[in-house]
Enzyme design. Structure first.
Site, PDB file in Angstrom:
ATOM      1  N   CYS A 249      24.833 -37.258 -19.820  1.00 36.40           N
ATOM      2  CA  CYS A 249      24.971 -38.118 -18.643  1.00 36.40           C
ATOM      3  C   CYS A 249      26.427 -38.121 -18.144  1.00 36.40           C
ATOM      4  O   CYS A 249      26.894 -37.113 -17.654  1.00 36.40           O
ATOM      5  CB  CYS A 249      24.449 -39.509 -18.973  1.00 36.40           C
ATOM      6  SG  CYS A 249      24.117 -40.502 -17.525  1.00 36.40           S
TER       7      CYS A 249
ATOM      8  N   HIS B 187      18.914 -38.647 -21.768  1.00 36.13           N
ATOM      9  CA  HIS B 187      19.521 -39.222 -22.968  1.00 36.13           C
ATOM     10  C   HIS B 187      18.669 -38.980 -24.221  1.00 36.13           C
ATOM     11  O   HIS B 187      17.790 -39.797 -24.518  1.00 36.13           O
ATOM     12  CB  HIS B 187      19.675 -40.734 -22.783  1.00 36.13           C
ATOM     13  CG  HIS B 187      20.727 -41.120 -21.808  1.00 36.13           C
ATOM     14  ND1 HIS B 187      22.025 -41.370 -22.184  1.00 36.13           N
ATOM     15  CD2 HIS B 187      20.679 -41.304 -20.471  1.00 36.13           C
ATOM     16  CE1 HIS B 187      22.737 -41.701 -21.107  1.00 36.13           C
ATOM     17  NE2 HIS B 187      21.939 -41.664 -20.052  1.00 36.13           N
TER      18      HIS B 187
ATOM     19  N   GLU C 136      19.579 -39.417 -27.235  1.00 39.15           N
ATOM     20  CA  GLU C 136      19.879 -40.436 -28.258  1.00 39.15           C
ATOM     21  C   GLU C 136      19.046 -41.703 -28.086  1.00 39.15           C
ATOM     22  O   GLU C 136      18.952 -42.511 -28.995  1.00 39.15           O
ATOM     23  CB  GLU C 136      21.385 -40.767 -28.236  1.00 39.15           C
ATOM     24  CG  GLU C 136      21.854 -41.727 -27.148  1.00 39.15           C
ATOM     25  CD  GLU C 136      22.040 -41.084 -25.774  1.00 39.15           C
ATOM     26  OE1 GLU C 136      21.595 -39.935 -25.584  1.00 39.15           O
ATOM     27  OE2 GLU C 136      22.617 -41.749 -24.887  1.00 39.15           O
TER      28      GLU C 136
END
Lengths: 225, 79
Positions: free
Chosen positions: A85, A202, A204
């Site tokens: 990002c 994302h 994560e």
């Protein structure tokens, strides 16, 4: 395996990434942007957020910070670098990845889960995914509209430097399933040596089925194995 | 010496903000509006009296930080 997460004023996904890395057995360290030294790292993650309040252009100020000089040096000597990002925007601003991330086509901040197709898995970040796998990751950005020159776009396509493209649940890649207007539905790109990955989604955030799903795990596992 | 930098998106880069402003002005009845691009304006004051040197310094700033040359173009003006 040693990982390092770079922290800027305004980073807000740094601890999420650190949690993901630690959960997957990386020995992780956090490094502040003013530091001049990087710990020994096999993987450096530049996390999401709004470094320096997105002043001037997203990622532009962070790209000139002390620690980025070291990150560039590490990248040039082959260290794996993952920019997620705002991290992707920073990598673009350093010149480690080519192109630009423009404002989303609809001028809105987009925060939602999107489907991605694994286009190329012949790299250290995606080898645990199968080619054409469809995964579901979260995006949350205002400037994710990937733009590049025509000859570079061709180079990306020809040299298998696009690991992920936005698609629908069934895997079709078309303009309808392009959340932000990115050229060719690009969600992430690699450099020529394939040791640097920049991506808007994302991974994560997708490591625990209790709060989302586990589609992001294999990206980190790919690096581990 | 004071200089200004005007930064706009290159012609072949979509300028969605500019498009929205353009459409709004057209909707407001300004029919002669043909094209509109929006951008950034930066004022810079330098301890420099030589105009050429001041221009070169600002040009260097543009290339190194202020402008993303892949998508943006710039003009420098003395003010």
């Amino acid at each position: 395996m040693n990982s390092t997460v770079i922290v800027f004023p305004g980073s807000n996904c740094d601890r999420d990434v650190a949690t993901a890395l630690t959960k997957l057995q990386f020995k992780n360290k956090m490094v502040w942007h003013k530091d001049n030294n990087l710990p020994k790292s096999d993987l450096i993650v530049i996390p999401g957020g709004f470094s320096y309040g997105d002043y001037l252009r997203s990622g532009a100020i962070a790209a000139k910070s002390n620690i980025l000089k070291e990150v560039i040096r590490a990248a040039n000597s082959g260290c794996l670098i993952l920019g997620i990002c705002n991290g992707f925007q920073i990598l673009i601003e350093t010149g480690l990845l080519q192109g630009a991330l423009l404002r989303n086509r609809n001028l809105k901040f987009i925060s939602k889960d999107v489907y991605l197709k694994v286009i190329n898995n012949d790299n250290k970040f995606c080898k645990n995914y199968k080619k054409n796998n469809i995964i579901n990751l979260n995006i949350a950005h205002n400037e994710g509209n990937y733009f590049t020159q025509k000859d570079h776009l061709k180079e990306l396509e020809d040299n298998a430097l696009i690991p992920f493209k936005y698609c629908d649940k069934e895997g079709s890649i078309n303009d309808k399933n392009n959340p932000n207007g990115s050229m060719n539905n690009i969600a992430g790109i690699l450099n020529n040596k394939k040791n640097i990955l920049g991506m808007m989604p994302h991974p994560e955030r997708m490591i625990d089925s209790l709060i989302s799903n586990t589609d992001g795990i294999e990206l980190f596992n790919s690096v581990l194995n | 010496m004071k200089l200004a930098v005007i930064i706009t998106l290159k012609k072949d880069v979509l300028d969605p903000q500019g498009k929205v402003i353009e459409q709004t002005l057209q909707n407001m009845g300004i029919n002669s509006l043909k094209n509109l691009r929006q951008g950034k304006y930066i004022e810079i004051e330098l301890n420099e009296l030589d105009e050429k040197k001041a221009h070169d310094t600002v040009e260097n700033m543009c290339k190194k930080l202020l402008v993303n040359l892949i998508i943006e173009e710039y003009k420098i003006k003395k003010i």
